[in-house]
Design a protein around this motif. Structure first.
Motif, short mmCIF file in Angstrom:
data_model
loop_
_atom_site.label_atom_id
_atom_site.label_comp_id
_atom_site.label_asym_id
_atom_site.label_seq_id
_atom_site.Cartn_x
_atom_site.Cartn_y
_atom_site.Cartn_z
N TYR A 69 0.82 -1.21 0.00
CA TYR A 69 0.00 0.00 0.00
C TYR A 69 0.85 1.26 0.00
N LEU A 105 -8.63 -2.85 -4.12
CA LEU A 105 -7.73 -2.58 -3.00
C LEU A 105 -8.44 -1.72 -1.96
N ASN A 130 0.97 4.09 6.03
CA ASN A 130 1.49 2.79 5.61
C ASN A 130 3.00 2.70 5.76
#
Length: 496
Positions: free
Chosen positions: A145, A265, A448
């Motif tokens: 990600y 996603l 992330n």
């Protein structure tokens, strides 16, 4: 299977479901076309109404309203250079340039036609590839990600018409704005200066409305009336779309595929799909120099991509209860409320309900074409109104949309501040779209990245050791070095 399919047709043919689809479609078209009111807000406002609807009718309102809102955000972007939703911000300048060239019908028709195609293709992917796509999405960790979000940031260098250096500088301004508030892994206030309204961070919507809408009003105040568009009746909205379909067939399919992958996603959504697809369209186009001057190729690919991602975002939502974007996060709550608990058993024990959802997706994207034409016809009258009458209405809509995002006046002040910032940036050649991209993607990149470092005990090797992560890292590096490669190539002496 045939019995479940027939039962699905019966469920969708109920009077309340048909009325819900039509009413939600009109509602989504209107809300999406108002600057500052996003597709997420359109679906969120529908939740209280779903309490009184049957399960299929309730989900039908979410599906129809979100699909229409994503498309109708293109209308103010094309006519006034003010994106109605964040997903349409990626190609607003392109569509507006086509309007100034007298090709408003072609631009709006492309948005409508390819959005409908993208929605249908995305629905087919939902039907055929749901398990495989969901497994792929579940294999993504924070490492993947991070690179995906970072790759989205690098799109700023590809979509910019001006200097890539200025585009990167504008993107860094957006990243700085995204650092404001407590919405960060450390949970500590940053750049709030003691202002409590900044503790929650700055939402993308006020920034988007400010830099595109308010700055446009400021430019209108300081510049003479532009040459009027040709005084003519709007022609056929769909004229020339089949020609565009044949000419840009590969970009259309590429946009559909990218939209499907990004939609699956969790947390990505139509916004990222539109930005990535428009950047890819310019990168792989045979005529990249035409982008930004009113070239339809980018509209074809990005328009197909954002609606395809909208449908495929339901894959992890229905299979595992994991929201693909903010719209499906709302839809999951409605599913639980109506007893359609997401999970693998939903496809076995309630198969007819799943087929009904597929049918609603297809119906919504089919009726998008006639309803979208009517909406475009109605909105085209804006072009005939004098600018002195239109601009005050735009300011009012900006204020209303900003207030609705946070229910406080501070959001309205933010819109004004970002309007001034956008005006100054554009006067000096800095693309505001790159700044908006930084605001939208900044928190995703940071969260992330920090989470990945915590998981790897501060080691950077896992960012490159995992196969998918390594591929995304290579693509990000290529996007980062591409402007330097072009500069080096230009400086090479040409053979005599």
């Amino acid at each position: 299977m045939m019995a479940d399919l027939l039962e699905a047709f019966r469920l969708v043919a109920q009077t309340d479901v048909i009325i819900a689809i039509l009413a939600a479609s009109v509602y989504g078209l209107v809300v999406g076309s108002l600057p500052g009111l996003s597709a997420t807000m359109a679906t969120a406002l529908l939740v209280p109404i779903t309490f009184y609807l049957s399960p299929i009718a309730a989900i039908a309102t979410i599906i129809a309203a979100s699909a229409m809102a994503i498309f109708s955000g293109d209308i103010p972007g094309c006519l006034l250079r003010i994106p109605g939703t964040p997903a349409s911000a990626a190609y607003t300048d392109e569509a507006y340039a086509m309007t100034r060239k007298g090709q408003a019908e072609l631009a709006l028709g492309a948005g409508l036609w390819f959005s409908a195609i993208g929605g249908i293709v995305g629905t087919l992917s939902l039907v055929l590839m749901a398990p495989a796509l969901a497994e792929m999405a579940l294999s993504f960790s924070t490492f993947e990600y991070f690179w995906l979000a970072f790759l989205g940031l690098m799109c700023a260098t590809l979509v910019a018409r001006s200097s890539p250096i200025k585009a990167i500088a504008a993107m860094f301004i957006g990243l700085l704005v995204s650092c404001i508030g407590m919405e960060n892994p450390a949970g500590t206030p940053r750049f709030t200066f003691g202002i409590t309204d900044l503790l929650g961070g700055i939402e993308p919507i006020p920034a988007l409305v400010g830099v595109f809408a308010v700055s446009e009003v400021m430019r209108a105040m300081l510049t003479a009336e532009p040459p009027p568009l040709p005084k003519r009746r709007f022609g056929s909205i769909l004229a020339g779309q089949w020609k565009l379909t044949k000419k840009y067939q590969w970009p259309m399919w590429r946009g559909n595929i990218v939209g499907i992958i990004i939609g699956v996603l969790p947390g990505a959504g139509a916004d990222m799909a539109a930005w990535v697809s428009y950047a890819m369209s310019k990168r792989f186009s045979k005529e990249p120099e035409k982008f930004g001057t009113g070239h339809p190729e980018g509209l074809v690919e990005a328009g197909a991509s954002n609606n395809a991602s909208l449908a495929s975002g339901w894959v992890p939502s229905l299979l595992f209860g994991i929201p693909g974007d903010t719209i499906t996060a709302i839809a999951i709550g409605v599913l639980y409320m109506k007893g359609l608990n997401p999970g693998p058993t939903l496809f076995t024990e309630r198969a007819s309900s799943m087929y009904a959802l597929y049918l609603i997706f297809i119906i919504a994207n089919i009726i998008m074409i006639p309803l979208g034409i009517l909406m475009i016809r109605a909105a085209s009258h804006v072009l005939k109104a004098p600018r002195s009458s239109v601009m005050p209405v735009i300011v009012l809509l900006c204020a209303v949309g900003a207030f609705a995002t946070g229910n406080n006046l501070f959001s309205v002040l933010l819109v004004a501040l970002f309007g001034c910032l956008g005006f100054v940036m554009e006067r000096n050649g800095y693309p505001v779209a790159a700044m908006v991209l930084g605001i939208v993607m900044g928190s995703m990149v940071e969260t992330n990245f920090i989470t990945s470092l915590i998981k790897s005990d501060s080691s950077v090797l896992p960012f490159f050791e995992r196969p998918v992560s390594a591929v995304l890292a290579f693509m990000t590096g290529a996007a980062l070095l591409w402007p330097l490669a072009l500069l080096f190539r230009k400086r090479q002496p040409q053979p005599a």
